[in-house]
Design a protein around this motif. Structure first.
Motif, PDB file in Angstrom:
ATOM      1  N   ASN A 378      -7.250  10.675 -12.835  1.00 45.33           N
ATOM      2  CA  ASN A 378      -6.509  11.356 -11.772  1.00 45.33           C
ATOM      3  C   ASN A 378      -6.904  10.835 -10.392  1.00 45.33           C
ATOM      4  N   ILE A 379      -8.203  10.625 -10.173  1.00 47.51           N
ATOM      5  CA  ILE A 379      -8.643  10.111  -8.869  1.00 47.51           C
ATOM      6  C   ILE A 379      -8.082   8.713  -8.642  1.00 47.51           C
ATOM      7  N   MET A 380      -8.138   7.874  -9.665  1.00 47.07           N
ATOM      8  CA  MET A 380      -7.653   6.497  -9.528  1.00 47.07           C
ATOM      9  C   MET A 380      -6.160   6.472  -9.201  1.00 47.07           C
ATOM     10  N   SER A 381      -5.363   7.227  -9.938  1.00 50.61           N
ATOM     11  CA  SER A 381      -3.916   7.193  -9.724  1.00 50.61           C
ATOM     12  C   SER A 381      -3.539   7.790  -8.372  1.00 50.61           C
ATOM     13  N   THR A 382      -4.190   8.875  -7.985  1.00 47.89           N
ATOM     14  CA  THR A 382      -3.900   9.508  -6.696  1.00 47.89           C
ATOM     15  C   THR A 382      -4.276   8.586  -5.538  1.00 47.89           C
ATOM     16  N   TYR A 383      -5.429   7.943  -5.651  1.00 44.15           N
ATOM     17  CA  TYR A 383      -5.901   7.026  -4.610  1.00 44.15           C
ATOM     18  C   TYR A 383      -4.916   5.865  -4.447  1.00 44.15           C
ATOM     19  N   ASN A 384      -4.518   5.255  -5.558  1.00 47.29           N
ATOM     20  CA  ASN A 384      -3.612   4.111  -5.480  1.00 47.29           C
ATOM     21  C   ASN A 384      -2.239   4.522  -4.932  1.00 47.29           C
ATOM     22  N   ALA A 387      -2.532   4.894  -1.239  1.00 43.55           N
ATOM     23  CA  ALA A 387      -2.628   3.574  -0.613  1.00 43.55           C
ATOM     24  C   ALA A 387      -1.264   2.892  -0.553  1.00 43.55           C
ATOM     25  N   GLU A 388      -0.485   3.020  -1.622  1.00 40.52           N
ATOM     26  CA  GLU A 388       0.852   2.416  -1.638  1.00 40.52           C
ATOM     27  C   GLU A 388       1.768   3.102  -0.625  1.00 40.52           C
ATOM     28  N   PHE A 389       1.636   4.411  -0.485  1.00 40.84           N
ATOM     29  CA  PHE A 389       2.438   5.154   0.494  1.00 40.84           C
ATOM     30  C   PHE A 389       2.143   4.673   1.913  1.00 40.84           C
ATOM     31  N   LEU A 390       0.892   4.277   2.152  1.00 42.70           N
ATOM     32  CA  LEU A 390       0.488   3.801   3.473  1.00 42.70           C
ATOM     33  C   LEU A 390       0.740   2.309   3.655  1.00 42.70           C
ATOM     34  N   GLY A 391       1.404   1.679   2.667  1.00 43.36           N
ATOM     35  CA  GLY A 391       1.774   0.283   2.812  1.00 43.36           C
ATOM     36  C   GLY A 391       0.816  -0.697   2.178  1.00 43.36           C
TER      37      GLY A 391
END
Length: 551
Positions: A378-384, A387-391
């Motif tokens: 969950n931490i890995m997927s949420t973090y990525n 990050a993708e949302f921020l470009g």
């Protein structure tokens, strides 16, 4: 690894081969019963295809998916950004039987101890520091005034001494020196010995944690800062702290104190919290802070180094300025040390979650419970996703230096970085600022940014940090000794003023067992008070992670 080999296939599943030395177009390589005629130059640390690849074919290294060919690649051709992009395996959490883990032979270290500082909660510090902490950037100047007042006068060093002098430049300039004369004149001087601290000989240092946070940014970042600072006070390398608050900032003293209470109920460390807006003047405020810090030092000085078992080691595992050899020499050496320490009943902590991208399934499979595996996933997927949302995204992690020295995709970088965690089971997964409470290998969510990550490792409770580098990284930590480990001998010989230990021998034929055991012997010395290069140079880097801002 054979010393005569100029190339290496790391895993039998790999369809790439690593160059251990500079190879040239036309070179004929005979390896593992096959012949490769290089169609391009392949510098050391880079990879070439071991089979013909079509556009869209998947590329494997370390036995895992690390990329996809973007154009046809012939056998013997270098793989680089022009023909390879990041790809990583999907991952998921499933119930299943866990294989029984067998630690490496640690008999050489059984019964060994280090000289540490025993705390009331049963933890053992490798350092005995006092902290001066601002809760908000508005207090940084007051922190500097305190530092300039007490550090030299109490014998903790000479903060104005840099090891350089411009006097020679002034003199020869006045005599009419040319630009060339100025450039060729050495201005390095022997650094004076710091005045011996006779008043508080058992205190290793007073550390000042300046930062640019606490207000003006997001409230969650200010709360995280409070938890991080509480973690620094809770660290076994710290005897106590003086905390400076302005009073009106988001990072309120009570948030930090509540966090500390949750980390260590009934903690016995002295903690002096002062609020400037409740003081009659800045001079009075600073004067009180200096007096309370002095009183705190008298209490910290009551601790002395005493023998502690190696099971009290809590070792952070970090890499920075990585190269194509990091995942072959330095990182696997740390992995061997990690397995030794875990076998001895100690604790290790693998950080930098963006650099576990592509090896998530391996980590999940090593988690001792499904709940721990779920937390990691969950931490890995949420973090990525954030990050993708921020470009960005994990795929954007490799730096220009990484790419130049052979780490072309994040999955290649991650597969090598994960080697720092050895092979032992994952006993816990921690989000940023959560405290280490379980023995064995822990995973801690930090960014790949070197200093933000080491800052987080110290904030969660590590008492030593091992830091591998293939390019050379000048960094340290205010409260935790950072042992710098080079991936190759060329780097160590060039930058041994900032690097403590060399694993380049692994590339040249030494075994991981030999190198790992030697590194652990050095860690024991550091844990007992021997200064690392970063400590000698005063590299006390401290950067809290702003989670919406960094990758």
């Amino acid at each position: 690894m054979s010393q005569k080999n100029s190339v290496l296939r790391i895993h039998s599943k790999d369809n790439v081969i690593v160059a251990l030395t500079d190879l040239s177009k036309g070179d004929v390589i005979n390896y593992e019963g096959d012949t490769y005629v290089l169609t391009t130059d392949v510098p050391a640390k880079h990879k070439f295809a071991s089979v013909d690849l079509n556009e869209g074919d998947l590329v494997y290294m370390y036995g895992v998916l690390v990329g996809m060919a973007t154009q046809p690649v012939v056998k013997g051709e270098i793989l680089h950004t022009h023909n390879l992009v990041h790809r990583a395996e999907e991952y998921g959490v499933e119930d299943g039987e866990k294989e029984e883990w067998k630690a490496p032979d640690f008999s050489r270290f059984e019964g060994k101890t280090f000289q540490g500082y025993h705390r009331a909660d049963g933890k053992v510090g490798t350092q005995n520091n006092w902290l001066v902490i601002p809760l908000v950037f508005c207090e940084n100047r007051n922190v500097t005034v305190i530092e300039n007042t007490i550090v030299e006068q109490l014998g903790f060093g000479q903060k104005k001494e840099t090891g350089f002098s411009v006097d020679k430049l002034v003199n020869i300039y006045q005599e009419g020196a040319s630009e060339e004369d100025l450039l060729n004149t050495s201005i390095q001087i022997d650094k004076k010995e710091a005045k011996k601290n006779k008043l508080f000989p058992n205190v290793d240092g007073i550390q000042f944690l300046r930062h640019d946070g606490g207000c003006g940014g997001s409230t969650p970042d200010s709360v995280a800062l409070c938890h991080l600072l509480a973690g620094y006070v809770n660290n076994p390398n710290v005897a106590g702290a003086t905390v400076l608050s302005l009073g009106c900032q988001h990072a309120q003293a009570k948030i930090m104190q509540d966090a500390l209470e949750s980390f260590a109920k009934d903690h016995k460390k002295p903690l002096y919290v002062l609020t400037q807006q409740e003081s009659t003047s800045e001079r009075d405020f600073v004067e009180e802070a200096i007096k309370k810090t002095f009183i705190g030092l008298t209490k910290a000085n009551e601790f002395v180094r005493e023998p502690a078992p190696l099971s009290k080691l809590v070792i952070g595992l970090e890499c920075g300025g990585s190269d194509g050899f990091s995942g072959i020499s330095a990182n696997p050496t740390l992995g061997y040390v990690s397995d030794l320490v875990v076998g001895l009943g100690g604790t290790t902590v693998l950080a930098e979650f963006p650099e576990l991208n592509g090896v998530e399934q391996e980590m999940i499979n090593r988690c001792v419970t499904k709940g721990i595996a779920d937390k990691f996933s969950n931490i890995m997927s949420t973090y990525n996703e954030k990050a993708e949302f921020l470009g960005g995204g994990f795929h954007a992690n490799p730096s220009p230096g990484n790419i130049k020295d052979g780490l072309i995709t994040d999955a290649i970088k991650s597969a090598g970085a994960a080697k720092k965690g050895g092979s032992s089971p994952v006993t816990d997964v921690l989000d940023y600022t959560e405290q280490i409470t379980k023995k064995g290998l822990n995973l801690l969510c930090t960014p790949g940014n070197d200093v933000e990550s080491t800052t987080g490792l110290a904030g969660s409770g590590c008492n030593v940090i091992l830091f591998t580098t293939g390019l050379g990284t000048p960094t340290g930590n205010p409260i935790v000794p950072v042992v710098k480990v080079s991936s190759n001998s060329k780097l160590f010989n060039k930058m041994n003023d900032i690097i403590d230990f060399n694993t380049g021998g692994v590339i040249e034929g030494d075994t991981l067992q030999k190198t790992g055991e030697e590194l652990l012997e050095y860690v024991i010395k550091v844990a007992s008070g021997e200064k690392t290069k970063a400590m000698q140079l005063g590299q006390n880097d401290f950067i809290p992670w702003k989670r919406g801002m960094s990758l």
